[in-house]
Design a protein around this motif. Sequence first.
Motif, PDB file in Angstrom:
ATOM      1  N   VAL A   1      -4.579   4.447  -0.146  1.00  0.00           N
ATOM      2  CA  VAL A   1      -5.381   4.815   1.098  1.00  0.00           C
ATOM      3  C   VAL A   1      -5.081   5.660   1.894  1.00  0.00           C
ATOM      4  O   VAL A   1      -3.674   6.294   2.068  1.00  0.00           O
ATOM      5  CB  VAL A   1      -5.312   3.383   2.158  1.00  0.00           C
TER       6      VAL A   1
ATOM      7  N   LEU B   1      -8.889   4.666  -1.202  1.00  0.00           N
ATOM      8  CA  LEU B   1     -10.014   4.125  -0.105  1.00  0.00           C
ATOM      9  C   LEU B   1      -9.482   4.988   1.184  1.00  0.00           C
ATOM     10  O   LEU B   1      -8.556   5.873   1.187  1.00  0.00           O
ATOM     11  CB  LEU B   1      -9.271   2.891   0.492  1.00  0.00           C
TER      12      LEU B   1
ATOM     13  N   VAL C   1     -13.375   2.314   4.454  1.00  0.00           N
ATOM     14  CA  VAL C   1     -13.313   0.893   4.566  1.00  0.00           C
ATOM     15  C   VAL C   1     -13.205   0.408   6.133  1.00  0.00           C
ATOM     16  O   VAL C   1     -13.396  -0.928   6.148  1.00  0.00           O
ATOM     17  CB  VAL C   1     -11.583   0.678   4.081  1.00  0.00           C
TER      18      VAL C   1
ATOM     19  N   LEU D   1       0.854  -1.109   0.090  1.00  0.00           N
ATOM     20  CA  LEU D   1       0.033   0.087   0.239  1.00  0.00           C
ATOM     21  C   LEU D   1       0.914   1.158   0.093  1.00  0.00           C
ATOM     22  O   LEU D   1       1.884   1.445   0.680  1.00  0.00           O
ATOM     23  CB  LEU D   1      -0.995   0.035   1.329  1.00  0.00           C
TER      24      LEU D   1
ATOM     25  N   VAL E   1      -9.723   5.274   5.554  1.00  0.00           N
ATOM     26  CA  VAL E   1      -9.855   4.758   6.581  1.00  0.00           C
ATOM     27  C   VAL E   1      -9.974   5.999   7.690  1.00  0.00           C
ATOM     28  O   VAL E   1      -9.160   6.811   7.684  1.00  0.00           O
ATOM     29  CB  VAL E   1      -8.715   4.000   6.894  1.00  0.00           C
TER      30      VAL E   1
ATOM     31  N   ALA F   1      -8.127  -2.888   3.925  1.00  0.00           N
ATOM     32  CA  ALA F   1      -7.602  -2.223   2.678  1.00  0.00           C
ATOM     33  C   ALA F   1      -7.061  -2.945   1.570  1.00  0.00           C
ATOM     34  O   ALA F   1      -7.190  -2.922   0.414  1.00  0.00           O
ATOM     35  CB  ALA F   1      -6.691  -1.141   3.169  1.00  0.00           C
TER      36      ALA F   1
ATOM     37  N   GLN G   1      -9.469  -5.131   0.169  1.00  0.00           N
ATOM     38  CA  GLN G   1     -10.445  -4.640  -1.002  1.00  0.00           C
ATOM     39  C   GLN G   1      -9.975  -4.168  -2.107  1.00  0.00           C
ATOM     40  O   GLN G   1     -10.144  -4.229  -3.175  1.00  0.00           O
ATOM     41  CB  GLN G   1     -10.981  -3.184  -0.279  1.00  0.00           C
TER      42      GLN G   1
END
Length: 272
Positions: A59, A86, A106, A2, A88, A125, A128
Amino acid sequence: MLRVLAVDDEKPLLEELLYLLRSDPRVRSAEGASDSTEALRRVTRALESGPDGADAIDVVFLDIHMAGLTGLDIARLLAGFARPPLIVFVTAHEGFAVQAFDLKAVDYVLKPVRPERLAEAVRRACAQLGRAEEAPVAAGAAAGPPAAVAPRRPEVTVADRAPEQIAVELGGVTRFVAIADIAYVEAQGDYARLHTDEGSHLVRIPVSTLEERWAARGFVRIHRRHLVALARIDELRLDAGTTSVRVGSAELQVSRRHARELRDLLMRQATG
């Protein structure tokens, strides 16, 4: 792996969050933004560079309460893009969870952040995005057969500690609530709010799941939004074709599909 942007206007909390994220082998890079303006500038640059660009972000770990635009405002703006990163949310406030998941977040991590809880958010994450969760193999190491995929772990924010209790988390503190103390449960999106005489607790378990788990404990579904402890119903009211129950100081509507079954259950309980 990520590529992460962490956003928080409190510098010590941002530094701690970045330290934890950079310690996770599933995170390739973690950069920080200390206000909403900087966060939007970085995300805009990432979107312009494309998913494979040098500035790409997978993310955003986003605080909610910030000067200027809130984290919810930023999430709403990002939702307007074709391929947004995404989200969070990382916050000290549990009251925005329903709004957060309406915005397709998420995860929703409460402060103070625990490493294992943040690791779970990273796992979600990765899942997904379809990324591998294992740490990368060290250079020169022999590649063995693919590791077996571990079964999906249960939610770490809410777990049954024992048959008589349910664990709830608020601000990094875990409390254990006796199921016998719960009068009714209210559906709030992917969450459920447990109502007791002393107050309420938000947990990340769907009401449908609690309905299955607690049927043997006398909890009955009376509406798509409510699950009620049969023994805590004080009154059943019929008025102009509508049915409701009083549970303590709360009056809850009973849907037509559940009304007859509820009346029968209450009659059997009364005649014992």
